[in-house]
Design a protein around this motif. Structure first.
Motif, PDB file in Angstrom:
ATOM      1  N   LEU A  98       0.772  -1.249  -0.014  1.00 13.43           N
ATOM      2  CA  LEU A  98       0.026   0.016  -0.052  1.00 13.43           C
ATOM      3  C   LEU A  98       0.683   1.229   0.064  1.00 13.43           C
ATOM      4  CD1 LEU A  98      -2.624  -1.013   2.451  1.00 13.43           C
ATOM      5  CD2 LEU A  98      -3.092  -0.881   0.180  1.00 13.43           C
ATOM      6  N   ARG A  99       2.210   1.204   0.451  1.00 19.86           N
ATOM      7  CA  ARG A  99       2.785   2.506   0.741  1.00 19.86           C
ATOM      8  C   ARG A  99       3.082   3.067  -0.761  1.00 19.86           C
ATOM      9  NH1 ARG A  99       7.781   3.349  -0.376  1.00 19.86           N
ATOM     10  NH2 ARG A  99       8.505   1.175  -0.773  1.00 19.86           N
ATOM     11  N   GLN A 100       3.595   2.003  -1.643  1.00 20.40           N
ATOM     12  CA  GLN A 100       3.788   2.857  -2.947  1.00 20.40           C
ATOM     13  C   GLN A 100       2.445   3.488  -3.635  1.00 20.40           C
ATOM     14  OE1 GLN A 100       5.294  -0.141  -5.902  1.00 20.40           O
ATOM     15  NE2 GLN A 100       6.258   1.607  -7.169  1.00 20.40           N
ATOM     16  N   ALA A 101       1.455   2.856  -3.476  1.00 21.51           N
ATOM     17  CA  ALA A 101       0.264   3.499  -4.156  1.00 21.51           C
ATOM     18  C   ALA A 101       0.108   4.922  -3.367  1.00 21.51           C
ATOM     19  CB  ALA A 101      -0.910   2.607  -3.793  1.00 21.51           C
ATOM     20  N   GLN A 102       0.377   5.038  -2.207  1.00 17.56           N
ATOM     21  CA  GLN A 102       0.034   6.287  -1.578  1.00 17.56           C
ATOM     22  C   GLN A 102       1.045   6.965  -1.870  1.00 17.56           C
ATOM     23  OE1 GLN A 102      -2.317   7.136   0.750  1.00 17.56           O
ATOM     24  NE2 GLN A 102      -3.512   5.285   0.158  1.00 17.56           N
ATOM     25  N   GLU A 103       2.282   6.761  -2.020  1.00 17.58           N
ATOM     26  CA  GLU A 103       3.323   7.686  -2.186  1.00 17.58           C
ATOM     27  C   GLU A 103       3.185   8.205  -3.886  1.00 17.58           C
ATOM     28  OE1 GLU A 103       7.148   6.035   0.821  1.00 17.58           O
ATOM     29  OE2 GLU A 103       6.757   5.825  -1.444  1.00 17.58           O
ATOM     30  N   ARG A 105       0.737   9.183  -5.471  1.00 22.74           N
ATOM     31  CA  ARG A 105      -0.336  10.126  -5.595  1.00 22.74           C
ATOM     32  C   ARG A 105       0.247  11.440  -5.014  1.00 22.74           C
ATOM     33  NH1 ARG A 105      -5.822   6.988  -3.439  1.00 22.74           N
ATOM     34  NH2 ARG A 105      -5.088   5.104  -4.113  1.00 22.74           N
ATOM     35  N   ALA A 106       1.401  11.590  -4.250  1.00 22.78           N
ATOM     36  CA  ALA A 106       1.876  12.786  -3.738  1.00 22.78           C
ATOM     37  C   ALA A 106       1.967  13.885  -4.822  1.00 22.78           C
ATOM     38  CB  ALA A 106       3.017  12.548  -3.073  1.00 22.78           C
ATOM     39  N   PRO A 107       2.783  13.599  -6.093  1.00 26.43           N
ATOM     40  CA  PRO A 107       2.808  14.806  -6.784  1.00 26.43           C
ATOM     41  C   PRO A 107       1.566  15.498  -7.528  1.00 26.43           C
ATOM     42  CG  PRO A 107       4.399  13.125  -7.462  1.00 26.43           C
ATOM     43  CD  PRO A 107       3.476  12.353  -6.451  1.00 26.43           C
ATOM     44  N   LEU A 108       0.708  14.645  -7.659  1.00 30.76           N
ATOM     45  CA  LEU A 108      -0.792  15.145  -8.105  1.00 30.76           C
ATOM     46  C   LEU A 108      -1.095  16.204  -6.897  1.00 30.76           C
ATOM     47  CD1 LEU A 108      -3.234  15.368  -9.694  1.00 30.76           C
ATOM     48  CD2 LEU A 108      -3.958  13.218  -8.786  1.00 30.76           C
ATOM     49  N   PHE A 109      -1.058  15.657  -5.546  1.00 31.42           N
ATOM     50  CA  PHE A 109      -1.704  16.507  -4.642  1.00 31.42           C
ATOM     51  C   PHE A 109      -0.949  17.815  -4.340  1.00 31.42           C
ATOM     52  CE2 PHE A 109      -4.053  12.997  -3.717  1.00 31.42           C
ATOM     53  CZ  PHE A 109      -4.961  13.208  -2.937  1.00 31.42           C
ATOM     54  N   VAL A 150       1.290  -1.543   5.977  1.00 34.42           N
ATOM     55  CA  VAL A 150       0.337  -0.677   6.464  1.00 34.42           C
ATOM     56  C   VAL A 150       0.943   0.712   7.173  1.00 34.42           C
ATOM     57  CG1 VAL A 150      -1.823  -0.117   8.019  1.00 34.42           C
ATOM     58  CG2 VAL A 150      -1.764  -2.157   6.549  1.00 34.42           C
ATOM     59  N   ALA A 151       1.810   0.511   8.218  1.00 34.42           N
ATOM     60  CA  ALA A 151       2.388   1.583   8.976  1.00 34.42           C
ATOM     61  C   ALA A 151       3.002   2.405   7.987  1.00 34.42           C
ATOM     62  CB  ALA A 151       3.405   1.078   9.846  1.00 34.42           C
ATOM     63  N   GLU A 152       3.964   1.984   7.026  1.00 38.37           N
ATOM     64  CA  GLU A 152       4.507   2.762   6.135  1.00 38.37           C
ATOM     65  C   GLU A 152       3.652   3.411   5.206  1.00 38.37           C
ATOM     66  OE1 GLU A 152       5.153  -0.176   6.435  1.00 38.37           O
ATOM     67  OE2 GLU A 152       7.248  -0.364   6.978  1.00 38.37           O
ATOM     68  N   ALA A 153       2.361   3.003   5.048  1.00 38.46           N
ATOM     69  CA  ALA A 153       1.258   3.598   3.921  1.00 38.46           C
ATOM     70  C   ALA A 153       0.643   4.609   4.683  1.00 38.46           C
ATOM     71  CB  ALA A 153       0.207   2.478   3.681  1.00 38.46           C
ATOM     72  N   VAL A 154       0.304   4.348   5.973  1.00 35.68           N
ATOM     73  CA  VAL A 154      -0.317   5.358   6.881  1.00 35.68           C
ATOM     74  C   VAL A 154       0.702   6.651   6.858  1.00 35.68           C
ATOM     75  CG1 VAL A 154      -1.156   5.946   9.414  1.00 35.68           C
ATOM     76  CG2 VAL A 154      -1.542   3.705   8.074  1.00 35.68           C
ATOM     77  N   ALA A 155       1.960   6.291   7.115  1.00 37.34           N
ATOM     78  CA  ALA A 155       2.753   7.415   7.395  1.00 37.34           C
ATOM     79  C   ALA A 155       2.883   8.352   5.946  1.00 37.34           C
ATOM     80  CB  ALA A 155       4.299   7.058   7.531  1.00 37.34           C
ATOM     81  N   ALA A 156       2.707   7.643   4.632  1.00 34.98           N
ATOM     82  CA  ALA A 156       2.855   8.444   3.644  1.00 34.98           C
ATOM     83  C   ALA A 156       1.559   9.156   3.381  1.00 34.98           C
ATOM     84  CB  ALA A 156       2.823   7.384   2.343  1.00 34.98           C
ATOM     85  N   ARG A 157       0.384   8.601   3.815  1.00 32.15           N
ATOM     86  CA  ARG A 157      -0.861   9.614   3.800  1.00 32.15           C
ATOM     87  C   ARG A 157      -0.708  10.549   4.723  1.00 32.15           C
ATOM     88  NH1 ARG A 157      -6.677   6.735   3.500  1.00 32.15           N
ATOM     89  NH2 ARG A 157      -5.929   6.303   1.687  1.00 32.15           N
TER      90      ARG A 157
END
Length: 282
Positions: A98-103, A105-109, A150-157
């Motif tokens: 899940l982390r990579q999917a969260q990260e 999207r960062a440039p779009l935001f 999950v922990a890394e994905a939460v941190a990315a969000r």
């Protein structure tokens, strides 16, 4: 997919298929002739030309060579990449976790200045608490992702949420009242999340609206979506992630957002619904 999402993606696939079929006709070849030149089963070229089977980049390169149109290969491969990017199945997007999917999207935001978000299921990610995000992503991981990051994905969000406080950005969030009462993460997590909504709603750059539950609604709930400026819409559906960039599609979602916004309550009325949901949890 919804009718809108499926039609948009299918139209793009059909447009690519039509371009390939046109190359074949211009070269004076039948589908069977082209398949023979490419070393394929005769039915493969027919499936590609009728948009029943998507071509690969290698297929397009071979197709253009067979038609004597190598100069068009790069443009057609670019079209293929665009079509592929419209619709991404969750299993493909999240195959490494899940982390990579969260990260991703960062440039779009970061480049967006006007955000519009409607949610009929969950609190939007930009205004989630840590505990709420953890509960949401843990449920996703258990349902469809083998890798546990999950922990890394939460941190990315959580890192992505800094756009709320940086730069000259505007945010309009709409949530259905049912989102306030869906019990995500249990009572303690839900109470913390609702309290956070009360705080976020006071930010000068944020408009927070709640669409009340009522029996006389003229606009029914729809799938949740994000509008990024006027350039792109993203829709999260059960089976995958949809990206829309066609102006007509973006405008359709903008009109839907405006209609739902007219049904929402804001300010003190929204806070009343939020605190009511909190009180129901004790």
């Amino acid at each position: 997919m919804t009718a809108s999402s499926s039609s948009n993606a299918q139209q793009a696939r059909q447009a690519l298929a039509d371009r390939l079929a046109e190359l074949c006709r211009d070269a004076g070849l039948s589908g069977r002739d082209l398949a023979a030149r490419c070393g394929w089963h005769p039915s493969k070229s027919s499936r590609i030309m009728n948009a029943r089977t998507p071509p690969s980049a290698d297929d397009i390169q071979a197709w253009c060579r067979a038609c004597g149109a190598q100069d068009q290969a790069s443009d057609l491969v670019a079209s293929l990449r665009s079509v592929e990017g419209m619709w991404i199945a969750w299993r493909r997007m999240e195959r490494t976790g899940l982390r990579q999917a969260q990260e991703a999207r960062a440039p779009l935001f970061e480049r967006t200045r006007r955000f519009r978000s409607y949610s009929s299921w969950l609190v939007p990610g930009l205004i989630q608490t840590y505990g709420y995000t953890e509960a949401v992503l843990r449920a996703v991981q258990r349902r469809r992702v083998e890798v546990d990051d999950v922990a890394e994905a939460v941190a990315a969000r959580m890192e992505r949420q800094r756009v709320l406080y940086e730069g000259d950005r505007r945010f309009a969030f709409l949530v259905e009242e049912s989102v306030l009462r869906n019990g995500t993460g249990g009572p303690d997590v839900q109470i913390g999340q609702l309290g956070h909504l009360l705080t976020v709603g006071t930010l000068p750059s944020v408009s927070l609206g709640v669409v009340p539950m009522r029996t006389d609604r003229s606009r029914m709930p729809v799938e949740g979506f994000w509008i990024f400026d006027s350039a792109q819409v993203n829709v999260e559906l059960v089976s995958g992630y949809l990206t829309l960039t066609q102006p007509s599609e973006v405008a359709e979602y903008a009109d839907t957002f405006a209609e739902l916004a007219e049904s929402a309550v804001y300010g003190a009325d929204a806070r009343t619904l939020i605190t009511g949901a909190m009180n129901s949890l004790g």
